[in-house]
Design a protein around this motif. Structure first.
Motif, PDB file in Angstrom:
ATOM      1  N   VAL A 139       0.814  -1.226   0.000  1.00 28.97           N
ATOM      2  CA  VAL A 139       0.000   0.000   0.000  1.00 28.97           C
ATOM      3  C   VAL A 139       0.845   1.274   0.000  1.00 28.97           C
ATOM      4  O   VAL A 139       0.303   2.377   0.005  1.00 28.97           O
ATOM      5  CB  VAL A 139      -1.002   0.033   1.180  1.00 28.97           C
ATOM      6  N   GLY A 140       2.187   1.123   0.016  1.00 32.36           N
ATOM      7  CA  GLY A 140       2.992   2.329  -0.161  1.00 32.36           C
ATOM      8  C   GLY A 140       4.161   2.551   0.769  1.00 32.36           C
ATOM      9  O   GLY A 140       4.892   3.531   0.606  1.00 32.36           O
ATOM     10  N   ALA A 141       4.394   1.664   1.753  1.00 32.72           N
ATOM     11  CA  ALA A 141       5.541   1.852   2.649  1.00 32.72           C
ATOM     12  C   ALA A 141       6.839   1.603   1.888  1.00 32.72           C
ATOM     13  O   ALA A 141       6.968   0.612   1.168  1.00 32.72           O
ATOM     14  CB  ALA A 141       5.453   0.915   3.848  1.00 32.72           C
ATOM     15  N   HIS A 142       7.819   2.504   2.058  1.00 31.91           N
ATOM     16  CA  HIS A 142       9.114   2.350   1.402  1.00 31.91           C
ATOM     17  C   HIS A 142      10.083   1.515   2.235  1.00 31.91           C
ATOM     18  O   HIS A 142      10.957   0.843   1.700  1.00 31.91           O
ATOM     19  CB  HIS A 142       9.736   3.730   1.142  1.00 31.91           C
ATOM     20  N   HIS A 143       9.950   1.597   3.550  1.00 29.81           N
ATOM     21  CA  HIS A 143      10.823   0.856   4.465  1.00 29.81           C
ATOM     22  C   HIS A 143       9.949   0.244   5.551  1.00 29.81           C
ATOM     23  O   HIS A 143       9.121   0.939   6.141  1.00 29.81           O
ATOM     24  CB  HIS A 143      11.861   1.768   5.123  1.00 29.81           C
ATOM     25  N   VAL A 144      10.141  -1.040   5.824  1.00 30.62           N
ATOM     26  CA  VAL A 144       9.383  -1.722   6.873  1.00 30.62           C
ATOM     27  C   VAL A 144      10.340  -2.128   7.980  1.00 30.62           C
ATOM     28  O   VAL A 144      11.430  -2.657   7.710  1.00 30.62           O
ATOM     29  CB  VAL A 144       8.643  -2.951   6.316  1.00 30.62           C
ATOM     30  N   ILE A 145       9.954  -1.875   9.221  1.00 36.60           N
ATOM     31  CA  ILE A 145      10.816  -2.158  10.366  1.00 36.60           C
ATOM     32  C   ILE A 145      10.083  -3.081  11.338  1.00 36.60           C
ATOM     33  O   ILE A 145       8.858  -3.056  11.440  1.00 36.60           O
ATOM     34  CB  ILE A 145      11.231  -0.855  11.086  1.00 36.60           C
ATOM     35  N   PHE A 146      10.860  -3.893  12.047  1.00 37.51           N
ATOM     36  CA  PHE A 146      10.329  -4.824  13.035  1.00 37.51           C
ATOM     37  C   PHE A 146      10.887  -4.442  14.407  1.00 37.51           C
ATOM     38  O   PHE A 146      12.003  -4.847  14.745  1.00 37.51           O
ATOM     39  CB  PHE A 146      10.712  -6.265  12.689  1.00 37.51           C
ATOM     40  N   PRO A 147      10.164  -3.662  15.189  1.00 39.10           N
ATOM     41  CA  PRO A 147      10.700  -3.166  16.466  1.00 39.10           C
ATOM     42  C   PRO A 147      11.106  -4.255  17.443  1.00 39.10           C
ATOM     43  O   PRO A 147      11.960  -4.034  18.293  1.00 39.10           O
ATOM     44  CB  PRO A 147       9.530  -2.347  17.035  1.00 39.10           C
ATOM     45  N   GLU A 148      10.504  -5.444  17.335  1.00 39.72           N
ATOM     46  CA  GLU A 148      10.878  -6.517  18.244  1.00 39.72           C
ATOM     47  C   GLU A 148      12.346  -6.889  18.071  1.00 39.72           C
ATOM     48  O   GLU A 148      12.976  -7.420  18.976  1.00 39.72           O
ATOM     49  CB  GLU A 148       9.989  -7.743  18.006  1.00 39.72           C
ATOM     50  N   ALA A 149      12.897  -6.609  16.888  1.00 40.40           N
ATOM     51  CA  ALA A 149      14.296  -6.951  16.613  1.00 40.40           C
ATOM     52  C   ALA A 149      15.193  -5.724  16.493  1.00 40.40           C
ATOM     53  O   ALA A 149      16.398  -5.848  16.344  1.00 40.40           O
ATOM     54  CB  ALA A 149      14.384  -7.771  15.324  1.00 40.40           C
ATOM     55  N   GLU A 150      14.597  -4.525  16.547  1.00 37.40           N
ATOM     56  CA  GLU A 150      15.368  -3.310  16.308  1.00 37.40           C
ATOM     57  C   GLU A 150      15.016  -2.255  17.357  1.00 37.40           C
ATOM     58  O   GLU A 150      13.855  -2.001  17.617  1.00 37.40           O
ATOM     59  CB  GLU A 150      15.080  -2.760  14.910  1.00 37.40           C
ATOM     60  N   THR A 151      16.024  -1.628  17.938  1.00 36.85           N
ATOM     61  CA  THR A 151      15.780  -0.616  18.942  1.00 36.85           C
ATOM     62  C   THR A 151      15.392   0.716  18.313  1.00 36.85           C
ATOM     63  O   THR A 151      15.669   0.974  17.148  1.00 36.85           O
ATOM     64  CB  THR A 151      17.040  -0.392  19.802  1.00 36.85           C
ATOM     65  N   GLY A 152      14.763   1.561  19.114  1.00 39.24           N
ATOM     66  CA  GLY A 152      14.398   2.888  18.631  1.00 39.24           C
ATOM     67  C   GLY A 152      15.607   3.699  18.222  1.00 39.24           C
ATOM     68  O   GLY A 152      15.582   4.411  17.220  1.00 39.24           O
ATOM     69  N   GLU A 153      16.712   3.581  18.972  1.00 39.92           N
ATOM     70  CA  GLU A 153      17.925   4.331  18.633  1.00 39.92           C
ATOM     71  C   GLU A 153      18.469   3.898  17.277  1.00 39.92           C
ATOM     72  O   GLU A 153      18.874   4.726  16.465  1.00 39.92           O
ATOM     73  CB  GLU A 153      19.011   4.118  19.706  1.00 39.92           C
ATOM     74  N   ARG A 154      18.498   2.587  17.045  1.00 39.38           N
ATOM     75  CA  ARG A 154      19.048   2.080  15.789  1.00 39.38           C
ATOM     76  C   ARG A 154      18.212   2.545  14.602  1.00 39.38           C
ATOM     77  O   ARG A 154      18.737   3.011  13.590  1.00 39.38           O
ATOM     78  CB  ARG A 154      19.104   0.557  15.828  1.00 39.38           C
TER      79      ARG A 154
END
Length: 222
Positions: A118-133
């Protein structure tokens, strides 16, 4: 002149759950102007004490986003996690507004697939990635970023033009930029350890280490 053209530092974060508020705080600490949006009045009131611009709105409504000026932001992060429907509809609304970079949080592979469709350019998985990163990835040209402790980071970066064509011993990146180039991947080759004789070519990717500010500055050279 719109904010999109006038100031690339502004970032909108939609959804102030645990990941969204952590991300918004990290982006603020990196010196970026953050517009935080959530539909929950209690969350908005809570985070208005910690963030400069927090507003209550239904981000699934294209008209509400337009009224808030989200159309002027180059980068918008949809950090909604509790409602898959709200997440997808928000990304769809942002895509309709032609936001150049839409980052969206996914809670499953299927969710990620829908967000991309539907249009997202980048998808992130917070369970594996911190907010800082995620904050560092959003605001820089880094391909990957890992932070260790308070002031040390390793990043994967496309090689800046200034480093192309000469051996690392002549370029002296540690003296010039404060970072060590520890690995390199030349086009068509596998990653290998970098040494003083390594010559980088256009399109190479390097792995660098240093303090967070130095790594961030080096990533912006490209």
């Amino acid at each position: 002149m719109s904010a999109r053209n006038a100031d690339d530092s502004g970032i909108a974060v939609i959804g102030l759950g645990r990941f969204g508020c952590h991300l918004a705080t990290s982006l603020t600490q990196l010196g970026h102007d953050v517009l935080a949006i959530d539909r929950d009045a209690d969350r908005v009131q809570k985070w208005s004490r910690h963030l400069d611009r927090v507003v209550q709105a239904d981000a699934t409504e294209e008209g509400a986003l337009r009224q808030l000026g989200v159309v002027d932001f180059r980068r918008v992060v949809v950090a909604i996690g509790a409602s898959l429907e709200a997440s997808v509809l928000t990304v769809l609304a942002l895509a309709e507004l032609d936001v150049p970079q839409i980052w969206a949080r996914a809670t499953s592979d299927k969710h990620a697939l829908i967000l991309g469709s539907v249009g997202a350019h980048h998808v992130i998985f917070p369970e594996a990635e911190t907010g800082e990163r995620v904050a560092h990835l959003i605001v820089s040209k880094m391909l990957d970023f890992i932070e260790f402790g308070d002031d040390f980071a390793i990043a994967k970066v496309r090689v800046p033009d200034a480093l192309v064509g000469r051996p690392l011993r002549e370029l002296a990146p540690a003296e010039r930029y404060g970072v060590m180039i520890v690995g390199a991947k030349l086009p068509g080759e596998r990653f290998r350890y970098a040494d003083p004789a390594t010559v980088l070519t256009t399109g190479s990717v390097v792995v660098v280490e240093g303090n967070i500010a130095q790594v961030q500055r080096f990533a912006m050279l490209g």
